[in-house]
Design an enzyme around this catalytic site. Sequence first.
Site, PDB file in Angstrom:
ATOM      1  N   TYR A 134       0.840  -1.202   0.000  1.00 47.50           N
ATOM      2  CA  TYR A 134       0.000   0.000   0.000  1.00 47.50           C
ATOM      3  C   TYR A 134       0.870   1.245   0.000  1.00 47.50           C
ATOM      4  CZ  TYR A 134       1.007   0.497   5.028  1.00 47.50           C
ATOM      5  OH  TYR A 134       1.625   0.658   6.229  1.00 47.50           O
ATOM      6  N   CYS A 135       0.284   2.360  -0.456  1.00 49.42           N
ATOM      7  CA  CYS A 135       0.884   3.677  -0.307  1.00 49.42           C
ATOM      8  C   CYS A 135      -0.114   4.519   0.494  1.00 49.42           C
ATOM      9  CB  CYS A 135       1.238   4.294  -1.658  1.00 49.42           C
ATOM     10  SG  CYS A 135      -0.167   4.564  -2.765  1.00 49.42           S
ATOM     11  N   PHE A 136      -0.127   5.821   0.300  1.00 47.27           N
ATOM     12  CA  PHE A 136      -0.985   6.635   1.157  1.00 47.27           C
ATOM     13  C   PHE A 136      -2.461   6.491   0.798  1.00 47.27           C
ATOM     14  CE2 PHE A 136      -3.000  10.775   2.299  1.00 47.27           C
ATOM     15  CZ  PHE A 136      -2.955  10.584   3.668  1.00 47.27           C
TER      16      PHE A 136
END
Length: 412
Positions: A134-136
């Site tokens: 995941y990222c933000f």
Amino acid sequence: WRRGRRYLNNYLTGVVLCTMGNFQLAIGFPIASSSPTRLDSSNYLDILASDAPLLDVRAPIEFVKGSFPNAHNIPLLNDQHRQLVGTCYKEEGQEAAIALGHTLVNDNNGTRLKSELVQSWKDHIKQHPNGYLYCFRGGLRSHIVQQWLKDAGINYPLILGGYKAMRSSLLLDLQVSLESLPIVLIGGRTCSGKTIALKRFTRFVDLEGLANHRGSSFGGIALKDQPAQQDFENSISLEFYKHRMVSSTLPVFLEDEGHRIGRLMLPIPMNGPMTNDFPLVILETPLPERVDLCIQEYVLHPFLAYQNGNSIEKEEAHARIRNEFLEAVVRIQKGLQKRLSPQVLLRDLEQAFDVFESTSNLSGFRKPIQSLLEDYYDPMYDYQMSKRHGEVLFRGNMEELVKWGEDYRTIK
């Protein structure tokens, strides 16, 4: 795909935020050709509660501000790259920032950053094949990582909505837990053994353990840094959710805490219920036993932790404990002046540390610590209890309280 790629590029700048809409939902890659297909997921609470390994590709500065217990940070953009891309966006615009981002991350000018990153991600996935990345916001960064991994022959699912969606889901669920779980607080005077009692129950949330702090001015002695505020809130929410998934009717025990534990604040939704709603059981411990517990918890055990856990010399361990303990007294000096002499207390403690260092005898601490408990902490506890509105269900010593708690757990 071109339209999606265009939106994804906005994420590389680190400053333009967008949503992927249906484009995200259309993406789903299997882990490997021989493995069952695992699609990108938005089952945030189930993923977190299962302790699934998480690959966080945000910049380190973002990871430090907030993450999850099972997350490992291998960023697509490091902090410096993220800052350069952001500055470029402000000064030269979006296209230039996107181009710079690709230049910084791709293999070029004799560097093999992309190749090294892909290898780091592959190594992580080899150890954690059932995880997610995941990222933000589940945008460009996580999709780029996912695509690069696919180019390298690895299909790995991402979390739709990223860190923001997972955290939002946890915080919303915390309110559900606070309203539905039968939560019981363990109260009692300072150094009465509340943490010991707490851990004898089957179902509990150790707020001080999650905060890595014992709660008072002396609570950080010999402990490492506290987690980030968001980490603390995430962990509390997740612990409650795990208990609720097992049973929503069996009680969960907490220590009766103030709004602050060290530098960390309890999640805002907990403040009112902790004071006004949750019932309380009171651990009653005689003063001499409390003095002994205080000496063990704040002097002896921290000294042993420094000496054994950190492999430092005995003299240095003594010096560290002395300095940290006396600094804690100085921090509450203003409050002490109302009830006892800080100078006398500091003098008696200095003498106690001298004896402890030369003879390993701890008896010199009994007088100043008893004074600290009786003249400072006990009046403060009495005042705080006068402001409470939660029902007191039981009072008793350690064994009586634990027995009552087990019976209460059973009949509930």
